[in-house]
Every structure is written in structure tokens, then in C-alpha cells.
Enzyme design. Structure first.
Site, PDB file in Angstrom:
ATOM      1  N   ARG A 248       0.393  -1.464  -0.356  1.00  0.00           N
ATOM      2  CA  ARG A 248       0.077  -0.075  -0.158  1.00  0.00           C
ATOM      3  C   ARG A 248       0.743   2.013   0.189  1.00  0.00           C
ATOM      4  O   ARG A 248       0.487   2.915  -0.358  1.00  0.00           O
ATOM      5  CB  ARG A 248      -0.758   0.095   1.062  1.00  0.00           C
ATOM      6  CG  ARG A 248      -2.374  -0.574   0.897  1.00  0.00           C
ATOM      7  CD  ARG A 248      -3.446  -1.089   2.086  1.00  0.00           C
ATOM      8  NE  ARG A 248      -2.281  -1.883   2.703  1.00  0.00           N
ATOM      9  CZ  ARG A 248      -2.571  -2.270   4.678  1.00  0.00           C
ATOM     10  NH1 ARG A 248      -3.435  -1.371   4.928  1.00  0.00           N
ATOM     11  NH2 ARG A 248      -1.955  -3.360   5.057  1.00  0.00           N
TER      12      ARG A 248
ATOM     13  N   GLU B 157       1.525  -5.267  13.344  1.00  0.00           N
ATOM     14  CA  GLU B 157       0.458  -5.478  13.554  1.00  0.00           C
ATOM     15  C   GLU B 157      -0.381  -7.086  14.837  1.00  0.00           C
ATOM     16  O   GLU B 157      -0.592  -7.221  15.724  1.00  0.00           O
ATOM     17  CB  GLU B 157      -1.456  -4.479  13.745  1.00  0.00           C
ATOM     18  CG  GLU B 157      -2.250  -5.224  14.679  1.00  0.00           C
ATOM     19  CD  GLU B 157      -2.828  -3.525  14.366  1.00  0.00           C
ATOM     20  OE1 GLU B 157      -3.235  -2.828  13.149  1.00  0.00           O
ATOM     21  OE2 GLU B 157      -4.516  -3.220  15.332  1.00  0.00           O
TER      22      GLU B 157
END
Ligand SMILES: O=P(O)(O)OC[C@H]1O[C@H](OP(=O)(O)OP(=O)(O)O)[C@H](O)[C@@H]1O
Ligand SMILES: Nc1ncnc2[nH]cnc12
Length: 171
Positions: free
Chosen positions: A59, A96
């Protein structure tokens, strides 16, 4: 910024239970919102010492390459392992929802490069911190990091205390 916030979609329990995934695909599907986000990402760095833009797969490539295009600067891709064809330097890190490796070509940066690192999202900061280490291993200097989204509750910014950090949206 309300225009941008409304283009970030929450997907609960992706890719793992307990993670609320911030989906940027509605934002990149909207040309006006995408243009606004790119201009806001680069705005603090106009006329600055920055000589190159780096972005992380995948991204970070979307926003990083558009910022590089708009600023007229080189774009340096930091890639997932095994993708780059020439000699590479690597870093591994936790994020994460998992762990990962990023690589860059050994000649990706010029020795006097001053780099702006761009990604869509700052969560724990594992990806961004490792990216800064990779850039520095290759002899360039990281000046700042810029993100469309920052998840404030994960305190990723604390891991980037050596750098200027610019985020457009805070959750
Ligand atoms: O701050 P962190 O906890 O390190 O997480 C942030 C990173 O996680 C996402 O990338 P991901 O590794 O999911 O790859 P993708 O861009 O290929 O989807 C996002 O694009 C950031 O690069
Ligand atoms: N919650 C999240 N949403 C989207 N991308 C992420 N990368 C790390 N955490 C994320």
C-alpha cells in the site's frame, strides 16, 4: 479531512480476530480524495531538503509513488522478500498482525539522499521502523515519515522518535 475519513472503511476481524482493518480502497477509488491525500502527505515537505521518496510494498507504493511523481523526486520501492532481481539488503520486523521482511537493492539510494518514507498506515510502527533501518543500512538519511492513517492507540509514533512524523487521519 472529513472527506478523507469518510473514505476509510472499517473491516472487523480481518485478517485476524480482534483486528479492525482500516480499508483504504474506497479512498483510492475516489480521484478527488486520492489527490487530496497525496497533496496533504507532501504539503509539509514542499521546498524541504528531501531528495527521494521511499514506500513499502504494497500500500505504500500507491501513495509513495504518487507523492514522488508530484514532487518530481525518485521513488524507491521497499519490497517483500524474493521480489527484487539485483543484490539486496534485508530487514525483518513485527507488525500488528504478524511478522515480515522488507528488502531494497543495495544501490537503491545515493549516499547523500535525504528520504521521506511514505505508507498508508502507521499501527505498531514495526514496518516503518524497520524501513528506516533498511534505508539507513544502505547509507541514506531518513528525514521524515508520512502516513494517511495513524492508529494512535498502538503508539507506533514512539518508535519513530528520531524522525518527523506526519499523519493525515488519527483513530
Ligand atoms: O505499523 P505496523 O504495525 O508495522 O503496520 C503497518 C503496516 O501494515 C500494513 O502493511 P501490510 O504488511 O499488511 O502489507 P500490505 O501493504 O501488502 O497490505 C500497512 O500498509 C503498513 O505497512
Ligand atoms: N488495523 C490495520 N488496518 C489496516 N492496515 C493495517 N496494518 C497494520 N494494522 C492495520
Amino acid at each position: 479531512m472529513d472527506r478523507l475519513i469518510s473514505k476509510i472503511r472499517d473491516i472487523p476481524d480481518f485478517p485476524k480476530p480482534g483486528i479492525i482493518f482500516k480499508d483504504i480502497t474506497p479512498l483510492v477509488k475516489d480521484p478527488a480524495a486520492l489527490k487530496l491525500s497525496v497533496h496533504q502527505l507532501m504539503q509539509p515537505f514542499l521546498g524541504s531538503e528531501i531528495t527521494a521518496i521511499a514506500g513499502m510494498e504494497a500500500r505504500g507504493f500507491i501513495f509513495g509513488s504518487l507523492v514522488a511523481w508530484e514532487m518530481g523526486l525518485p521513488f524507491i520501492p521497499l519490497r517483500k522478500p524474493g521480489k527484487l532481481p539485483y543484490d539486496v539488503q534485508s530487514v525483518s520486523y513485527d507488525l500488528e498482525y504478524g511478522s515480515a521482511v522488507l528488502e531494497a537493492h543495495i544501490d537503491a539510494f545515493e549516499p547523500d539522499d535525504k528520504v521521506l518514507l511514505i505508507d498508508d498506515l502507521l499501527a505498531t510502527g514495526g514496518t516503518a521502523k524497520a524501513s528506516c533501518e533498511l534505508i539507513e543500512k544502505l547509507g541514506a538519511k531518513v528525514v521524515a515519515c508520512a502516513f494517511v492513517v495513524e492508529l494512535d492507540f498502538l503508539n507506533g509514533r514512539e518508535r519513530l522518535d528520531a524522525y518527523q512524523v506526519h499523519s493525515l487521519l488519527h483513530f
